[in-house]
Every structure is written in structure tokens, then in C-alpha cells.
Design a protein around this motif. Structure first.
Motif, mmCIF file in Angstrom:
data_model
loop_
_atom_site.group_PDB
_atom_site.id
_atom_site.type_symbol
_atom_site.label_atom_id
_atom_site.label_comp_id
_atom_site.label_asym_id
_atom_site.label_seq_id
_atom_site.Cartn_x
_atom_site.Cartn_y
_atom_site.Cartn_z
ATOM 1 N N LYS A 6 0.778 -1.315 -0.055
ATOM 2 C CA LYS A 6 -0.095 0.078 0.219
ATOM 3 C C LYS A 6 0.938 1.329 -0.087
ATOM 4 O O LYS A 6 1.990 1.207 0.543
ATOM 5 C CB LYS A 6 -0.976 -0.037 1.334
ATOM 6 C CG LYS A 6 -2.077 -1.115 1.296
ATOM 7 C CD LYS A 6 -2.872 -0.979 2.486
ATOM 8 C CE LYS A 6 -4.147 -2.223 2.352
ATOM 9 N NZ LYS A 6 -4.888 -1.898 3.653
ATOM 10 N N THR A 7 0.356 2.264 -0.601
ATOM 11 C CA THR A 7 1.006 3.542 -0.769
ATOM 12 C C THR A 7 0.197 4.535 0.256
ATOM 13 O O THR A 7 -1.072 4.188 0.580
ATOM 14 C CB THR A 7 1.094 4.226 -1.861
ATOM 15 O OG1 THR A 7 -0.141 4.543 -2.451
ATOM 16 C CG2 THR A 7 1.910 3.127 -3.020
ATOM 17 N N THR A 8 0.871 5.558 0.831
ATOM 18 C CA THR A 8 0.140 6.599 1.489
ATOM 19 C C THR A 8 -0.440 7.797 0.693
ATOM 20 O O THR A 8 0.427 8.579 -0.166
ATOM 21 C CB THR A 8 0.987 7.216 2.817
ATOM 22 O OG1 THR A 8 1.319 6.171 3.214
ATOM 23 C CG2 THR A 8 0.148 8.381 3.533
ATOM 24 N N VAL A 9 -1.817 7.997 0.293
ATOM 25 C CA VAL A 9 -2.339 9.060 -0.610
ATOM 26 C C VAL A 9 -2.532 10.235 0.168
ATOM 27 O O VAL A 9 -3.177 10.228 1.181
ATOM 28 C CB VAL A 9 -3.576 8.475 -1.186
ATOM 29 C CG1 VAL A 9 -4.116 9.451 -2.210
ATOM 30 C CG2 VAL A 9 -3.292 7.032 -2.020
ATOM 31 N N ARG A 10 -1.759 11.159 -0.622
ATOM 32 C CA ARG A 10 -1.905 12.701 -0.180
ATOM 33 C C ARG A 10 -2.579 13.520 -1.084
ATOM 34 O O ARG A 10 -2.333 13.413 -2.245
ATOM 35 C CB ARG A 10 -0.539 13.302 0.480
ATOM 36 C CG ARG A 10 -0.096 12.313 1.599
ATOM 37 C CD ARG A 10 1.126 12.992 2.142
ATOM 38 N NE ARG A 10 1.858 12.215 3.089
ATOM 39 C CZ ARG A 10 1.626 11.858 4.386
ATOM 40 N NH1 ARG A 10 0.237 12.538 4.735
ATOM 41 N NH2 ARG A 10 2.162 11.151 4.823
ATOM 42 N N GLY A 11 -3.716 14.114 -0.823
ATOM 43 C CA GLY A 11 -4.392 14.699 -1.557
ATOM 44 C C GLY A 11 -5.543 13.986 -2.195
ATOM 45 O O GLY A 11 -6.126 13.131 -1.615
#
Length: 556
Positions: free
Chosen positions: A49-54
Motif C-alpha cells: 500500500k502507498t500513502t495517498v495525500r491529496g
């Protein structure tokens, strides 16, 4: 016959709030940390998983596939050139505003041989494999006289033939890739289907999926340039390149020293091949192993030669009789080509010095301090140019006057001999672009505007040895939009159209951004292609090296 400048007013919009002081400090920071962009990393075989910002728009559904070198050492041996690193395939799966990431080293024969012996066993572009020390002296002596086998380390691009994805480099070998797990479904050899010894990693496509490429062949008569056509349809489930044909063969002016080329142009009815003064000395290349030299030792820049454009009909396979000449220049990537009112317009990223191919030695990229400053300052830069070729030149065409009556461009074309037209270019940029080091890795809205008149193209600014800004050029006024932040290094921008798009730039730009001064700081950047403002980013908790090219594989 000097190049012409745009008569239009120029403007630049920078989407980051970066002061001049921050830009200067960012430049210094960038010059100090390029080395970490070309370091070896571990693969990430399972999706994470990635960390989504915006906000990543929910309509983006598919996989962003990237290719590039990811391993530069085996045992105590290191590759010499950036292009030599082992292919690492990357996949960002985007669905419902969320992103996962995985990567997988291509299990090429080269990779497996190097891994099994824990040393470099297969020669690459800038690295020669030395004789195996486990062999006896006589065996090592004989191996010097063996022809080096071409590498299958397909580290340049993802390409598509007959609906299948392949990873490709510039030899005769590709690997068919499963886009789900990134594993190879088998090595494919161009020479098993047509008489070519290599092919580029930048094919072009007609709307029906028919693909065109270029590859060299080497015979007793010397080298030939070949234009290749791959049909769009498969005849069976296991078919690869069956039905591929050589559309046209062109003899170089000097068959012992053909030109090196990385890509070519294509309009609706023509293939455009650029024979540039970046030359390959075949004798040096054939004897490279005997001399203990890598392949790139046989590639050299000859500024005394003119550049020649060959224009070939896609329908007949025949070159038109006229050759279009210009001054010595080098080009690695074309932007677009299209026909308009009896003219062929060809847009390219060009440099006046073709010797830069050897600036990308690992030792150069890993320099620091003053040595890196000097390397950076001496690097030739690529800038976008337009050439305009009149298509109706014949015996009745007058000499001594500009044949370009297409007033949308300031390029020139003069008939100087029976079958020769000398051309100068128009710059497709304003002076603002110099601040960003020129433009490379150009991309357009390919599906809708390749081979057609268009307005926008995107690319990377190269103020350093690798891309350090993202650029959008509006040809209507030659205005520039820029995304740039100190210490961040974005890769090739890939355009993804939005659903039911009505305008050319309706969509997003995807780019992988590396932050080498921080651990685990790579992210997938999503820009609004129209405004060039950031919509969101997906931060990856593992390191990635700087890569080359990629594609978006849509689920829709």
C-alpha cells in the motif's frame, strides 16, 4: 541559415511556490545528490500500500507501468553506464483513488547469468564482460575472439504488439510481459521473424493497432536501416511477431558507419527517419571484445556531417526521392509529426552536440561537488524544434527561394539540388525554457493527437543530469507551465485522458518522483494536465532508482 525564433509573446507559469533563493539552493542540493538516483535497490515482488495525500481522481483505473535500470553491481563488479543496469519493472495499480506498488527484476538470461556467477557475465552498452576466471588460460584466450552475444536486458520501455506488452531495449531481444505480475512469458527474438539485428524501444501505432518500428541489419554489404511493420491482429493465442514485415530498407551513406538512432517519427502517411551524425563504427563494435572495449566505444559524434531526414510512404514502402538536410544535430526522442497543406511537419527534441551519450557513465552521475558542477555545466541540452518539409518537390520546383509557404511556422526549406532540400528549424519554445535546462522525455495525448495537428506536449526539464522539473508547452503562444520543487526529481510525464474528454489536455499527468535526500521517499505524482497543479500523490515506502519510460494500462 540560422534558426528562427518565435514571433509570439512568451509566458511561464510555475505551479510550485519556489523562490529564486530556494531554486538556487535546490540546484546546489540537486547537484550533490544525483548519485543516489542511480543506486541498486531491492525488488518489491508483492503489492504494498502507498500513502495517498491529496486527491487521486477516482476515474483513473489501471496500472502505470515503468521500466528502467535497478541493479548496477554483481559481486565486486559494477556496470559502467547508466543504460547497463538490470531491468527493474514497476507497477502502480490505481483504483478508486488508492494506489499499490510492486516491482520485479526482469529474469532475463543476462540477469540470471550474472546472478548465478555473482559477476558481470554479459556485456552491456557501456560495460564489457571480462573472461571468466574459472576457465583455464587457453579457454580465456579463445573467448576473447568470440562475438559478444547481444544482451536481453530489456530496460528501456514497455511497448505493445498485437495486444501484448513487451519490455524492450535496443537489441534484437524483447520479453513478453504479464502486466499483472510483471513476469516474463518468454524471450522474443526479432531476427526469428525478419532480417534485423536490433529494433528500437519506441514503436509507433496506427489507430487500428498496427505497429511500426525501425531496426538495423548487417550483411556482407554493410548496414541497412529497416522500417518494420507489425500487424495488429494475432493469428493464434501463442503467436508473437508472426506476420511482421520489413516495409523498407535504406542504405546508409557510409555502410561501415551507420547512424545510431533511438526513435523515429511517423505521420498519417509517412515514416520519418533521421540519419544523424551520431555514428557507429562497425569495425570498432565488432572488435570491441578483442580490444577489451564496450560497445559505446564505437559510437562517436561527427559535427562535420549534415543530418539527413528520410521520408518513406507507409503505403508503398518506398522513400520519396527528395532528402531533407539540416545542420549537424542529434535527437533521441521525437514529439509528433503530421501533414498539413502539402507539408510534413516534424517536431523533435534536438541538441547541437551528440556526444552526450557518454555523459551518463555511472562514474559521472556519482560525482559530487565541483566535479559534478563541471559535468553539469558541460552537458549539451535538448530543445524542441520543428522542421517543415515540402512534399511536392520535383524538377519544376524553383531553387533559391523558401519553399515553406506554411505561415504557421518560421522554419525554412530551400531546394539546393535535384533531390536535396536544405532546412532550418523553428524553435518550439521561448527563452524561458533555458532556465529549466531544455526539455526531454516528450509525451503528448498520443491516442487522440499522434500524427495530427496538436497544441500541447509535456516533458522533463534537465537542468541537471536527470530530470528535475515537469514541463507543459502550449504551442499556441509557446507558453510554459512548470511543476518544480527543490530536491525532487520527476521522471517522464505520461498523459492519461479523462473520461469523455473534449479538449486535448483534459486529463492528468502521471510521473514518478524521487527524493534522494530522504529514505523511502518516492511517490507517484498526479497533476491536472490542464492547470499543471498537483492533485495528489501516492507515497511509496521503499526506494526506487530513476527510470526511463513507461505506459498507462487502462482497465477500461
Amino acid at each position: 541559415m540560422s534558426s528562427m525564433r518565435t514571433p509570439f509573446p512568451a509566458g511561464v507559469t510555475v505551479s510550485s511556490s519556489v523562490s529564486k533563493e530556494e531554486q538556487r539552493s535546490g540546484n546546489a542540493l540537486g547537484l550533490q545528490c544525483i548519485a543516489s538516483l542511480v543506486h541498486s535497490v531491492e525488488e518489491t515482488p508483492e503489492p504494498i500500500k502507498t500513502t495517498v495525500r491529496g486527491n487521486i481522481p477516482a476515474w483513473i483505473s489501471g496500472s502505470f507501468l515503468r521500466n528502467g535500470p535497478g541493479k548496477f553491481e554483481f559481486g565486486n563488479q559494477s556496470f559502467n553506464h547508466w543504460f547497463d543496469g538490470m531491468a527493474l519493472l514497476h507497477k502502480f495499480k490505481i483504483e478508486g483513488g488508492q494506489v499499490t506498488y510492486k516491482s520485479h527484476f526482469l529474469r532475463s538470461d543476462s540477469y540470471k547469468a550474472n546472478s548465478e556467477r555473482n559477476r558481470i557475465m554479459v556485456s552491456e552498452f557501456g560495460t564489457i564482460a571480462m573472461p571468466d576466471p574459472c576457465k583455464n588460460f587457453f579457454q580465456r584466450f579463445l573467448s576473447i575472439f568470440e562475438m559478444p552475444k547481444p544482451t536481453d536486458n530489456a530496460s528501456v520501455n514497455f511497448v505493445k504488439y498485437k495486444g501484448d506488452y513487451y519490455v524492450s531495449t535496443e537489441t534484437n531481444f524483447m520479453h513478453r510481459i504479464d502486466p499483472e505480475n510483471l513476469e516474463s512469458n518468454g524471450k522474443v527474438d526479432w531476427s526469428k521473424f525478419i532480417a534485423v539485428n536490433a529494433a528500437t524501444a519506441h514503436p509507433h501505432y496506427d489507430p487500428d493497432g498496427t505497429a511500426y518500428n525501425m531496426g538495423n541489419s548487417y550483411t556482407g554489404k554493410g548496414a541497412f536501416y529497416n522500417i518494420i511493420r507489425v500487424p495488429s491482429e494475432k493469428a493464434g493465442p501463442s503467436e508473437t511477431l508472426e506476420g511482421t514485415k520489413v516495409l523498407c530498407s535504406i542504405a546508409p551513406v557510409d555502410r561501415a558507419r551507420p547512424s545510431y538512432y533511438h526513435s523515429f517519427g511517423m505521420s498519417q502517411n509517412y515514416v520519418v527517419f533521421l540519419e544523424q551524425p551520431l555514428k557507429m563504427d562497425l569495425l570498432k563494435i565488432v572488435t570491441a571484445k578483442l580490444r577489451g572495449k564496450p560497445i559505446n566505444d564505437g559510437i562517436y559524434w561527427d559535427p562535420n556531417l549534415e543530418t539527413v531526414f528520410h521520408v518513406i510512404s507507409k503505403h508503398t514502402g518506398k522513400p520519396i526521392s527528395v532528402k531533407y538536410h539540416t545542420k549537424a544535430m542529434a535527437s533521441f526522442h521525437q514529439i509528433n509529426a503530421f501533414e498539413q497543406d502539402g507539408f510534413l511537419l516534424v517536431d523533435l527534441c534536438c541538441s547541437d552536440d551528440g556526444g552526450s551519450i557518454n555523459d551518463f557513465l555511472i562514474q559521472n552521475l556519482r560525482k559530487s561537488g565541483e566535479a559534478l558542477d563541471q559535468q553539469y555545466e558541460s552537458l549539451p541540452r535538448a530543445f524542441p524544434r520543428r522542421y517543415v518539409f515540402p512534399l511536392g518537390v520535383d524538377d519544376n520546383t524553383p531553387s533559391g527561394q523558401n519553399l515553406n509557404t506554411n505561415h504557421s511556422s518560421l522554419a525554412t526549406a530551400f531546394k539546393v539540388a535535384k533531390d536535396k532540400v536544405y532546412c532550418t528549424h523553428e524553435d518550439l519554445y521561448s527563452e524561458d525554457l533555458h532556465e529549466y535546462g531544455g526539455l526531454e522525455f516528450p509525451r503528448i495525448n498520443y491516442a487522440k493527437f499522434n500524427t495530427k495537428p496538436y497544441r500541447y506536449f509535456y516533458g522533463c526539464g534537465f537542468k541537471h543530469l536527470v530530470g528535475d522539473s515537469l514541463l507543459k508547452m502550449d504551442l499556441q503562444g509557446k507558453r510554459l507551465k512548470v511543476w518544480q520543487h527543490p530536491g525532487l526529481f520527476p521522471s517522464e510525464p505520461v498523459f492519461v485522458p479523462s473520461p469523455d474528454a473534449t479538449e486535448e489536455d483534459d486529463g492528468v499527468i502521471l510521473s514518478v518522483v524521487i527524493t534522494p535526500t530522504q529514505e523511502n521517499s518516492t511517490f507517484l505524482l498526479v497533476l491536472d494536465a490542464k492547470t499543471f497543479e498537483e492533485l495528489g500523490r501516492a507515497e511509496v515506502p521503499v526506494n526506487m532508482p530513476y527510470g526511463f519510460h513507461g505506459v498507462f494500462n487502462s482497465n477500461k
